[in-house]
Enzyme design. Structure first.
Site, PDB file in Angstrom:
ATOM      1  N   ASP A  82      12.136  25.466  -1.722  1.00 25.51           N
ATOM      2  CA  ASP A  82      13.547  25.415  -2.107  1.00 25.51           C
ATOM      3  C   ASP A  82      14.262  26.577  -1.399  1.00 25.51           C
ATOM      4  O   ASP A  82      13.939  27.740  -1.634  1.00 25.51           O
ATOM      5  CB  ASP A  82      13.649  25.557  -3.634  1.00 25.51           C
ATOM      6  CG  ASP A  82      15.089  25.615  -4.103  1.00 25.51           C
ATOM      7  OD1 ASP A  82      15.856  24.739  -3.695  1.00 25.51           O
ATOM      8  OD2 ASP A  82      15.445  26.536  -4.848  1.00 25.51           O
ATOM      9  N   THR A 120      20.081  23.284  -0.152  1.00 27.05           N
ATOM     10  CA  THR A 120      20.168  24.731   0.102  1.00 27.05           C
ATOM     11  C   THR A 120      19.509  25.098   1.427  1.00 27.05           C
ATOM     12  O   THR A 120      19.928  26.046   2.077  1.00 27.05           O
ATOM     13  CB  THR A 120      19.491  25.515  -1.033  1.00 27.05           C
ATOM     14  OG1 THR A 120      18.212  24.942  -1.272  1.00 27.05           O
ATOM     15  CG2 THR A 120      20.292  25.449  -2.290  1.00 27.05           C
ATOM     16  N   THR A 121      18.465  24.345   1.819  1.00 28.59           N
ATOM     17  CA  THR A 121      17.804  24.643   3.094  1.00 28.59           C
ATOM     18  C   THR A 121      18.691  24.189   4.242  1.00 28.59           C
ATOM     19  O   THR A 121      18.918  24.914   5.205  1.00 28.59           O
ATOM     20  CB  THR A 121      16.443  23.921   3.171  1.00 28.59           C
ATOM     21  OG1 THR A 121      15.756  24.116   1.950  1.00 28.59           O
ATOM     22  CG2 THR A 121      15.601  24.443   4.303  1.00 28.59           C
ATOM     23  N   ASP A 180      16.806  20.474  -9.073  1.00 29.92           N
ATOM     24  CA  ASP A 180      17.569  19.911  -7.953  1.00 29.92           C
ATOM     25  C   ASP A 180      17.923  18.454  -8.219  1.00 29.92           C
ATOM     26  O   ASP A 180      19.047  18.018  -7.985  1.00 29.92           O
ATOM     27  CB  ASP A 180      16.754  20.000  -6.651  1.00 29.92           C
ATOM     28  CG  ASP A 180      16.797  21.404  -6.051  1.00 29.92           C
ATOM     29  OD1 ASP A 180      17.266  22.312  -6.764  1.00 29.92           O
ATOM     30  OD2 ASP A 180      16.380  21.596  -4.905  1.00 29.92           O
TER      31      ASP A 180
END
Length: 548
Positions: free
Chosen positions: A81, A114-115, A412
């Site tokens: 994550d 988020t990545t 998520d």
């Protein structure tokens, strides 16, 4: 003076005396500050940000790798994550920290992607560096990026599609959550996990207001068991057992009294000393205590409660009396859980026994104790609470690290389901949306006069980095896969073609059921562009001296 100042540094130090005539030295900091200006400053900042983005690049997509992070006190975290990795990396560089905050803002707002947002920001900076080398002014690059971002967001809205869902038919939500979970540790049982997440969100969703209160969804973890044993409890899970082994383990239509006062005889607040010098006095004290306990238990019984939840512990004496009265009890329940329980069951928290009355009791359809594994770890489930729809996901897994990672993955997926309840527009994944935006930005750049045209083309190239990273992580030839899909999109005009990460033999993401939320993608592009603009505008870095 020479000793106090430390030799050659005296030019940057003054000597002064305080009111008692004691000498002290004032060291001037200014001379020691390091300073980087102009293009050199931008180059250094871009370098730092790219290094951070490079770390995350291998974690992108369904075949992305995990990172293992160790904290100073020996705790190990295994995760892919983006926000968690950056948070635990303890980035020192000031520009690196901007990227950490970028991934966190994506996490707080959207919960997923988020990545991708950091990889995109890193790619934009990489392309910007080439433009700066050509002598293009940083502000022109930033303006070009801004124009390109607007074009890309507009294109995303054009290629997005909406779907309808209801409390009964939520298959599209499940498919989108499965896309989110496919890059996580839970991908082998992603169907079950996605269903659990969507059912949890649907249980607490207010579909009229299109809102979901994620605080009502609690994720509890318990080591032991397999990942597939994870279950959704329609109520609350307390990691406590019923206090006496002979009390009832299952209670239907429970009336719950929540107490924050201990089951003990009252103690004087001041210091006290009690002299007992005869058997009679001891007997009297014992009888008095018995009376207190009997009175307390009687008050609980008279109020009509069938289960007592207490924030504090209670004496064996009280436990025994409660058992004789057939009144099950749970002790040592934490403050947060007590509040959640009160919200869910509609109970009022009672601070004194004298205030206990039938109208302060909460109700739940079923309370039962379950035991797990050979260690007989017990937990209490409180199901179908009356007042609110609180639900709990009970995560099982082989060890603590796996459970923590599953919790992050489920968080998520819950966020994605919440975003879809708020706005049910989706775009297709697998890099298809990025390629479509890239083509659109490239086409739009030809109509822009001025240097911004170069910046827009650089933006289009940067967008291609995401599908290339996906292809690279999936073991495909990155350039070939990406260009093949891009040329097909350009010739066929089909914006749903993406990288075939799972090697299923089709590039059409509609057939592969790979979806992403529209707001998530829009947020990624706008946030990444804003941060890159900010970094490009910095042309002077003054940092304090480091103490040798």
């Amino acid at each position: 003076r020479r000793e106090a100042g430390g030799g050659s540094d005296m030019a940057t130090a003054n000597m002064a005396f305080d009111e008692y005539g004691r000498p002290f030295i004032i060291v001037k900091e200014q001379g020691k500050k390091s300073r980087v200006k102009g293009l050199e400053a931008q180059k250094r900042n871009i370098m730092a940000a790219r290094t951070v983005a490079q770390t995350l690049r291998t974690s992108l997509g369904p075949k992305g790798m995990d990172k293992m992070l160790m904290s100073g006190d020996g705790d190990v975290t295994i995760t892919n994550d983006g926000a968690t990795i950056l948070e635990m990396m303890e980035v020192e560089h000031h520009v690196g920290k901007l990227l950490v905050e970028l991934s966190q803002s994506q996490d707080h707002e959207i919960g997923d992607g988020t990545t991708g947002v950091v990889v995109l920001a890193g790619a934009l900076l990489e392309k910007a560096e080439a433009l700066l080398d050509r002598g293009i002014h940083p502000l022109k690059v930033a303006e070009g990026y801004e124009l390109a971002a607007k074009v890309a967001v507009k294109k995303l809205e054009e290629i997005s599609s909406t779907f309808e869902f209801s409390k009964e038919d939520f298959e599209p939500l499940v498919k989108t959550c499965m896309t989110t979970l496919s890059s996580k540790i839970v991908n082998r049982s992603k169907r079950e996990m996605a269903e659990i997440c969507v059912k949890a969100v649907m249980a607490v969703a207010d579909l009229e207001r299109r809102d979901v209160n994620l605080e009502l969804i609690k994720i509890e973890g318990k080591t032991g068991g397999r990942m597939e044993d994870t279950m959704l409890v329609n109520g609350l899970v307390l990691d406590k057992d019923i206090s006496h082994p002979q009390m009832a383990k299952e209670i239907d239509d429970a009336k719950i009294a929540i107490l924050t006062c201990p089951f003990e005889p009252p103690k004087p607040k001041t210091k006290h000393k009690l002299d007992i010098d005869s058997v009679e006095k001891y007997e009297r004290l014992h009888t008095q205590e018995q009376e207190y306990f009997k009175d307390m238990v009687k008050k609980c019984k008279d109020s009509g409660a069938t289960l007592v939840v207490c924030q504090w512990g209670f004496d064996d004496e009280a436990n025994h009396l409660l058992m004789q009265e057939g009144l099950p009890a749970i002790r040592w329940v934490g403050g947060v859980e007590i509040e959640l329980l009160a919200m869910a069951t509609g109970a009022r928290i009672v601070p004194r026994f004298s205030e206990l009355s039938p109208d302060k009791l909460g109700t739940a359809a079923k309370v039962r104790e379950i035991s797990m594994g050979t260690t007989k770890d017990r937990m209490t489930l409180i199901e179908d609470c009356a007042a609110s729809k609180a639900v709990t996901i009970l995560v099982r897994g082989g060890n603590k690290m796996v459970i923590e990672e599953i919790r992050r993955s489920l968080h998520d997926a819950l966020c994605v389901a919440r975003n879809l309840v708020r706005d049910n527009s989706i775009v297709y994944g697998g890099g298809s949306a990025e390629i479509a935006c890239s083509l659109e930005v490239e086409a739009a750049s030809d109509g822009v006069a001025g240097v911004e045209q170069y910046a827009m083309r650089a933006f289009a190239d940067a967008l291609d980095t995401v599908p290339m990273a996906l292809a690279e992580n999936s073991g495909l030839a990155p350039m070939e896969s990406m260009t093949a899909v891009k040329s097909r999109q350009a010739t066929e005009g089909n914006p749903h073609l993406g990288i075939d990460c799972k090697c299923l033999g089709t590039n059409d993401m509609r057939e592969q059921n790979v979806f992403e939320t529209l707001i998530g993608k829009k947020q990624q592009i706008t946030l990444a562009t804003q941060v890159v603009k900010m970094i490009l505008k910095i042309d002077d870095v003054i940092s304090p001296s480091t103490y040798e």
